[in-house]
Motif scaffolding. Structure first.
Motif, PDB file in Angstrom:
ATOM      1  N   VAL A 290     -71.425 -46.636  55.305  1.00 52.72           N
ATOM      2  CA  VAL A 290     -70.961 -47.877  54.696  1.00 52.72           C
ATOM      3  C   VAL A 290     -69.653 -48.275  55.357  1.00 52.72           C
ATOM      4  O   VAL A 290     -68.748 -47.452  55.506  1.00 52.72           O
ATOM      5  N   LEU A 291     -69.561 -49.529  55.791  1.00 47.53           N
ATOM      6  CA  LEU A 291     -68.271 -50.080  56.192  1.00 47.53           C
ATOM      7  C   LEU A 291     -67.959 -51.225  55.236  1.00 47.53           C
ATOM      8  O   LEU A 291     -68.837 -52.000  54.860  1.00 47.53           O
ATOM      9  N   GLN A 292     -66.718 -51.299  54.803  1.00 51.88           N
ATOM     10  CA  GLN A 292     -66.337 -52.268  53.771  1.00 51.88           C
ATOM     11  C   GLN A 292     -64.930 -52.782  54.068  1.00 51.88           C
ATOM     12  O   GLN A 292     -63.987 -51.997  54.157  1.00 51.88           O
ATOM     13  N   HIS A 293     -64.809 -54.086  54.229  1.00 47.11           N
ATOM     14  CA  HIS A 293     -63.538 -54.698  54.613  1.00 47.11           C
ATOM     15  C   HIS A 293     -62.960 -55.490  53.440  1.00 47.11           C
ATOM     16  O   HIS A 293     -63.622 -56.376  52.884  1.00 47.11           O
ATOM     17  N   THR A 294     -61.727 -55.193  53.088  1.00 48.26           N
ATOM     18  CA  THR A 294     -61.064 -55.851  51.965  1.00 48.26           C
ATOM     19  C   THR A 294     -60.492 -57.203  52.388  1.00 48.26           C
ATOM     20  O   THR A 294     -59.756 -57.296  53.373  1.00 48.26           O
ATOM     21  N   THR A 295     -60.825 -58.233  51.624  1.00 44.15           N
ATOM     22  CA  THR A 295     -60.285 -59.570  51.884  1.00 44.15           C
ATOM     23  C   THR A 295     -59.231 -59.978  50.865  1.00 44.15           C
ATOM     24  O   THR A 295     -58.376 -60.815  51.138  1.00 44.15           O
ATOM     25  N   PHE A 296     -59.304 -59.388  49.662  1.00 39.33           N
ATOM     26  CA  PHE A 296     -58.351 -59.742  48.597  1.00 39.33           C
ATOM     27  C   PHE A 296     -58.315 -58.597  47.593  1.00 39.33           C
ATOM     28  O   PHE A 296     -59.310 -57.908  47.367  1.00 39.33           O
ATOM     29  N   GLY A 297     -57.159 -58.414  46.958  1.00 42.55           N
ATOM     30  CA  GLY A 297     -57.042 -57.380  45.939  1.00 42.55           C
ATOM     31  C   GLY A 297     -56.875 -56.004  46.546  1.00 42.55           C
ATOM     32  O   GLY A 297     -56.352 -55.843  47.648  1.00 42.55           O
ATOM     33  N   GLU A 298     -57.360 -54.996  45.811  1.00 45.39           N
ATOM     34  CA  GLU A 298     -57.145 -53.616  46.261  1.00 45.39           C
ATOM     35  C   GLU A 298     -58.188 -52.683  45.675  1.00 45.39           C
ATOM     36  O   GLU A 298     -58.460 -52.696  44.478  1.00 45.39           O
ATOM     37  N   GLY A 299     -58.779 -51.877  46.537  1.00 50.60           N
ATOM     38  CA  GLY A 299     -59.639 -50.780  46.120  1.00 50.60           C
ATOM     39  C   GLY A 299     -58.970 -49.465  46.445  1.00 50.60           C
ATOM     40  O   GLY A 299     -57.933 -49.421  47.115  1.00 50.60           O
ATOM     41  N   ILE A 300     -59.566 -48.375  45.978  1.00 50.69           N
ATOM     42  CA  ILE A 300     -59.020 -47.047  46.211  1.00 50.69           C
ATOM     43  C   ILE A 300     -60.096 -46.178  46.850  1.00 50.69           C
ATOM     44  O   ILE A 300     -61.253 -46.182  46.409  1.00 50.69           O
ATOM     45  N   LEU A 301     -59.731 -45.423  47.866  1.00 45.55           N
ATOM     46  CA  LEU A 301     -60.602 -44.430  48.471  1.00 45.55           C
ATOM     47  C   LEU A 301     -59.921 -43.076  48.404  1.00 45.55           C
ATOM     48  O   LEU A 301     -58.790 -42.922  48.876  1.00 45.55           O
ATOM     49  N   GLU A 302     -60.606 -42.101  47.818  1.00 41.12           N
ATOM     50  CA  GLU A 302     -60.140 -40.718  47.837  1.00 41.12           C
ATOM     51  C   GLU A 302     -61.010 -39.963  48.824  1.00 41.12           C
ATOM     52  O   GLU A 302     -62.226 -39.853  48.650  1.00 41.12           O
ATOM     53  N   TYR A 303     -60.377 -39.444  49.882  1.00 41.95           N
ATOM     54  CA  TYR A 303     -61.114 -38.884  51.007  1.00 41.95           C
ATOM     55  C   TYR A 303     -60.322 -37.723  51.590  1.00 41.95           C
ATOM     56  O   TYR A 303     -59.168 -37.890  51.982  1.00 41.95           O
ATOM     57  N   ALA A 304     -60.955 -36.554  51.640  1.00 37.73           N
ATOM     58  CA  ALA A 304     -60.333 -35.361  52.240  1.00 37.73           C
ATOM     59  C   ALA A 304     -58.959 -35.078  51.636  1.00 37.73           C
ATOM     60  O   ALA A 304     -58.009 -34.736  52.347  1.00 37.73           O
ATOM     61  N   GLY A 305     -58.860 -35.219  50.315  1.00 29.94           N
ATOM     62  CA  GLY A 305     -57.618 -34.907  49.637  1.00 29.94           C
ATOM     63  C   GLY A 305     -56.541 -35.962  49.751  1.00 29.94           C
ATOM     64  O   GLY A 305     -55.399 -35.732  49.347  1.00 29.94           O
ATOM     65  N   VAL A 306     -56.878 -37.117  50.332  1.00 23.31           N
ATOM     66  CA  VAL A 306     -55.889 -38.185  50.504  1.00 23.31           C
ATOM     67  C   VAL A 306     -56.363 -39.430  49.768  1.00 23.31           C
ATOM     68  O   VAL A 306     -57.542 -39.779  49.805  1.00 23.31           O
ATOM     69  N   ARG A 307     -55.441 -40.103  49.099  1.00 20.36           N
ATOM     70  CA  ARG A 307     -55.734 -41.331  48.367  1.00 20.36           C
ATOM     71  C   ARG A 307     -55.300 -42.520  49.218  1.00 20.36           C
ATOM     72  O   ARG A 307     -54.117 -42.665  49.548  1.00 20.36           O
ATOM     73  N   HIS A 308     -56.256 -43.364  49.594  1.00 19.04           N
ATOM     74  CA  HIS A 308     -55.978 -44.532  50.428  1.00 19.04           C
ATOM     75  C   HIS A 308     -56.063 -45.797  49.576  1.00 19.04           C
ATOM     76  O   HIS A 308     -57.012 -45.969  48.810  1.00 19.04           O
ATOM     77  N   LYS A 309     -55.110 -46.715  49.769  1.00 17.93           N
ATOM     78  CA  LYS A 309     -55.175 -48.027  49.148  1.00 17.93           C
ATOM     79  C   LYS A 309     -55.848 -48.997  50.112  1.00 17.93           C
ATOM     80  O   LYS A 309     -55.378 -49.180  51.240  1.00 17.93           O
ATOM     81  N   LEU A 310     -56.937 -49.581  49.671  1.00 10.46           N
ATOM     82  CA  LEU A 310     -57.714 -50.489  50.518  1.00 10.46           C
ATOM     83  C   LEU A 310     -57.266 -51.915  50.230  1.00 10.46           C
ATOM     84  O   LEU A 310     -57.846 -52.631  49.423  1.00 10.46           O
ATOM     85  N   THR A 311     -56.221 -52.317  50.912  1.00 10.48           N
ATOM     86  CA  THR A 311     -55.611 -53.624  50.721  1.00 10.48           C
ATOM     87  C   THR A 311     -56.177 -54.614  51.745  1.00 10.48           C
ATOM     88  O   THR A 311     -56.888 -54.218  52.669  1.00 10.48           O
ATOM     89  N   PRO A 312     -55.888 -55.921  51.594  1.00 18.57           N
ATOM     90  CA  PRO A 312     -56.441 -56.907  52.538  1.00 18.57           C
ATOM     91  C   PRO A 312     -56.154 -56.542  53.987  1.00 18.57           C
ATOM     92  O   PRO A 312     -55.027 -56.183  54.343  1.00 18.57           O
ATOM     93  N   GLY A 313     -57.193 -56.633  54.817  1.00 22.34           N
ATOM     94  CA  GLY A 313     -57.080 -56.271  56.220  1.00 22.34           C
ATOM     95  C   GLY A 313     -57.499 -54.862  56.545  1.00 22.34           C
ATOM     96  O   GLY A 313     -57.644 -54.516  57.715  1.00 22.34           O
ATOM     97  N   LYS A 314     -57.716 -54.029  55.504  1.00 19.47           N
ATOM     98  CA  LYS A 314     -58.140 -52.647  55.720  1.00 19.47           C
ATOM     99  C   LYS A 314     -59.668 -52.558  55.699  1.00 19.47           C
ATOM    100  O   LYS A 314     -60.321 -53.172  54.854  1.00 19.47           O
ATOM    101  N   THR A 315     -60.207 -51.773  56.627  1.00 17.71           N
ATOM    102  CA  THR A 315     -61.646 -51.557  56.704  1.00 17.71           C
ATOM    103  C   THR A 315     -61.944 -50.094  56.455  1.00 17.71           C
ATOM    104  O   THR A 315     -61.407 -49.218  57.142  1.00 17.71           O
ATOM    105  N   MET A 316     -62.790 -49.821  55.492  1.00 16.12           N
ATOM    106  CA  MET A 316     -63.195 -48.463  55.144  1.00 16.12           C
ATOM    107  C   MET A 316     -64.498 -48.119  55.851  1.00 16.12           C
ATOM    108  O   MET A 316     -65.423 -48.931  55.913  1.00 16.12           O
ATOM    109  N   LEU A 317     -64.576 -46.908  56.389  1.00 10.27           N
ATOM    110  CA  LEU A 317     -65.811 -46.388  56.966  1.00 10.27           C
ATOM    111  C   LEU A 317     -66.080 -45.018  56.369  1.00 10.27           C
ATOM    112  O   LEU A 317     -65.250 -44.114  56.478  1.00 10.27           O
ATOM    113  N   VAL A 318     -67.239 -44.858  55.725  1.00  6.77           N
ATOM    114  CA  VAL A 318     -67.618 -43.575  55.142  1.00  6.77           C
ATOM    115  C   VAL A 318     -69.089 -43.299  55.439  1.00  6.77           C
ATOM    116  O   VAL A 318     -69.887 -44.227  55.593  1.00  6.77           O
ATOM    117  N   THR A 319     -69.428 -42.027  55.508  1.00  8.09           N
ATOM    118  CA  THR A 319     -70.810 -41.613  55.699  1.00  8.09           C
ATOM    119  C   THR A 319     -71.317 -40.946  54.432  1.00  8.09           C
ATOM    120  O   THR A 319     -70.538 -40.458  53.613  1.00  8.09           O
TER     121      THR A 319
END
Length: 288
Positions: free
Chosen positions: A55-84
């Protein structure tokens, strides 16, 4: 391009190309443009079946959260998440939050290979340039608006999305390498692209067009560490990312990072990182 997606409006679509006589291994499966506002939205990467996909997911507005490998990422506008999938991660909307994004699901062994290379180099959150965002938007729009997608089109769309992320992931390395003299730049690029191969100092000196002694002195002065130490550091760093980002075996990771076998890799990893490879992988289950 983003304005065109906004004008298109929120939408999602599953691509159902007809069966082909030839197997294609990087296929766009579905795409969407959605928003989540003050609602329950949560995906566990270990609870989405056993068939591999990404899954690839690009944030355009607002904020999501990704918890990955013990790290918490803020998915703010302009950030693209890639997960398998399957993989131990969790992405979600905080209570009372608002998250607007577009996304694609892609499957196939070539898609997974490309995704794992991107993850091993850059991790699960990327920052794309404006032109790269435009390319990703165009791919998503094509998924949403093409009336009947053929197998070849589905593969083309999958590749287009992943090669965009590839460019974003390796762009930073390309720019940083330019700070070194051209001969050293060539060697660094070669090392990054060939970590699974034999990287003897004599071979690297030949690539730089220098004698062994002159190369060692020049490389150490430019990079701050001797070439053999640099190669080992890059191999261990790549192995760390593969341990955290994938479910690959220690033997396979050893092969991909230039170690003779799994036992030797484990011995070197333990010496350098003071922990065993599988113990390092277990850290992704720890709380942030």
């Amino acid at each position: 391009m983003l304005s065109q997606l906004i004008d298109h409006g929120f939408d999602l679509k599953r691509l159902t190309p007809p069966r082909s006589g030839m197997n294609l291994h990087c296929m766009a499966v579905s795409a969407g443009y959605e928003q989540r506002r003050n609602e329950h939205y949560s995906w566990d990467g270990m609870k989405r079946g056993t068939a591999p996909f990404l899954v690839l997911q690009h944030t355009t507005f607002g904020e999501g959260i990704l918890e990955y490998a013990g790290v918490r990422h803020k998915l703010t506008p302009g950030k693209t998440m890639l997960v398998t999938m399957p993989h131990d991660h969790h992405y979600f909307l905080d209570r009372g939050g608002h998250w607007e994004y577009f996304w694609m699901v892609i499957s196939g062994r070539e898609a997974m290979r490309l995704a794992l290379e991107i993850l091993s180099h850059a991790g699960p959150v990327l920052t794309l340039s404006e032109s790269e965002i435009d390319r990703l938007v165009a791919t998503t729009l094509a998924c949403l608006t093409t009336p009947s997608v053929s197998p070849g089109q589905a593969a083309s769309l999958g590749y287009a999305a992943l090669t965009t992320l590839h460019d974003a992931a390796f762009r930073a390395h390309a720019h940083s390498a330019q700070t070194h003299p051209p001969a050293i730049d060539r060697v660094i690029t070669y090392v990054e692209d060939n970590l699974a191969s034999e990287l003897h100092v004599d071979r690297l000196a030949g690539l730089a067009g220098m004698s062994r002694a002159h190369f060692v002195r020049s490389f150490t002065a430019a990079v701050g560490t001797p070439p053999s130490t640099y190669v080992l550091e890059r191999r261990i760093a790549r192995a760390e990312r593969l341990l955290l980002a994938t479910e690959m075996s220690v033997v396979d990771i050893a092969a991909m990072t230039g170690f003779a076998d799994g036992n030797y890799f484990a011995k070197v990893f333990r010496r350098v990182r003071n922990t065993a490879p599988l113990a390092h992988r277990a850290t992704r289950f720890e709380a942030a």
